[in-house]
Scaffold this active site. Sequence first.
Site, short mmCIF file in Angstrom:
data_model
loop_
_atom_site.label_atom_id
_atom_site.label_comp_id
_atom_site.label_asym_id
_atom_site.label_seq_id
_atom_site.Cartn_x
_atom_site.Cartn_y
_atom_site.Cartn_z
N THR A 146 65.13 -36.11 11.40
CA THR A 146 64.70 -35.97 11.06
C THR A 146 65.64 -34.41 10.80
OG1 THR A 146 62.20 -35.73 11.35
CG2 THR A 146 63.52 -33.42 10.33
N SER A 152 63.60 -42.14 14.30
CA SER A 152 63.55 -42.18 15.42
C SER A 152 62.33 -43.11 15.57
CB SER A 152 63.62 -41.46 16.30
OG SER A 152 62.77 -40.84 16.17
N THR A 208 63.23 -37.21 17.26
CA THR A 208 61.90 -36.01 18.47
C THR A 208 60.93 -37.25 18.85
OG1 THR A 208 60.66 -35.21 16.68
CG2 THR A 208 62.02 -33.82 17.39
N ASP A 209 60.64 -38.50 17.47
CA ASP A 209 59.23 -39.09 17.62
C ASP A 209 59.68 -39.78 19.15
OD1 ASP A 209 58.12 -38.10 15.92
OD2 ASP A 209 57.71 -39.78 14.70
#
Length: 334
Positions: A20, A66, A99-100
């Site tokens: 992101t 990710s 971040t995932d």
Amino acid sequence: MNRENHSPATHVMVLYTGGTIGMQASGNGLAPASGFEARMAEQLTGQPALVVPKWQFREMSPLIDSANMTPQYWQRLREAVVDAIEVKGCDAVLILHGTDTLAYSAAAMSFQLLGLNAPVVFTGSMLPAGVPDSDAWENVNGALQSLGKGLPAGVHLYFHGEILQPTRCAKIRSFGRNPFAALNRARGGEAASTLPTALDYRQPKQLANVAVMPLFPGIGAAQLDGLIDSGIQGLILECFGSGTGPSDNPAFLESLQRARDQGVCVVAITQCHEGGVELDVYEAGSRLRDVGVLSGGGMTREAAFGKLHALLGAGLTQDEVRRLVERDVCGELL
């Protein structure tokens, strides 16, 4: 964490994987985009009072959301970190990541980079750089400043002003500026006295085949057999409470025994947010132990997944893998 005893980083390699933080609008929504180095340099130049270490930039290929992260990509990331330290002469690495799966990657790299005498920091953002109220630059700049003040060797996760230990944390929310948190998982595991040379970051690692299976009411042998027969080498069994499962189901226990006999390393962790596994507390847990299931103690899913990948990928004997699963390697149990 006492940073006063750790040397400040003076030359940081920034590895950009996508995520992101650098995404831009496309016809199908936000997508990873090149050009982040120039954007990062521009915003730092615009803040002359901000003191950060010297840095250089490497864009990984391909850039990914990710959600598309894989163990194969981890191997390329590991090689990029080693190249930055041992070939490019950097003394620290900053990895920009979506971040995932950031917690998965940071935990995995904690095990993949055992013995590396340099700090490696993962960060990212919940909103793309440049959009209103984005957290991108505060995380990038904060991570660089943390490295400039000095961090111990090893892998760290920086987000929203906080340094977290990757093997003890997880992404717990899908919104806001602080999606990551340290989990209150059980501690007290026994530390490994020595580690095999094969686990050193300099040694090549093979890809391993590891799966995760959460238990649920009514789960049977058929679901478990499907995973075992898929060719996995390791299985993380997310158990109820302190490590219980359907112990009155003979077929389920037989499948677990078959996994053990076939060399599949099965590790029990808890589904609970806090606490950990103690397989001998309840009969429903001790029966799992009887058919070869190992205790993951207070390990998080991310830590257990990364640890199994490292142990199995190092080519260790089955007995050595099983021994080290229940020993602390880099803070996942202590």
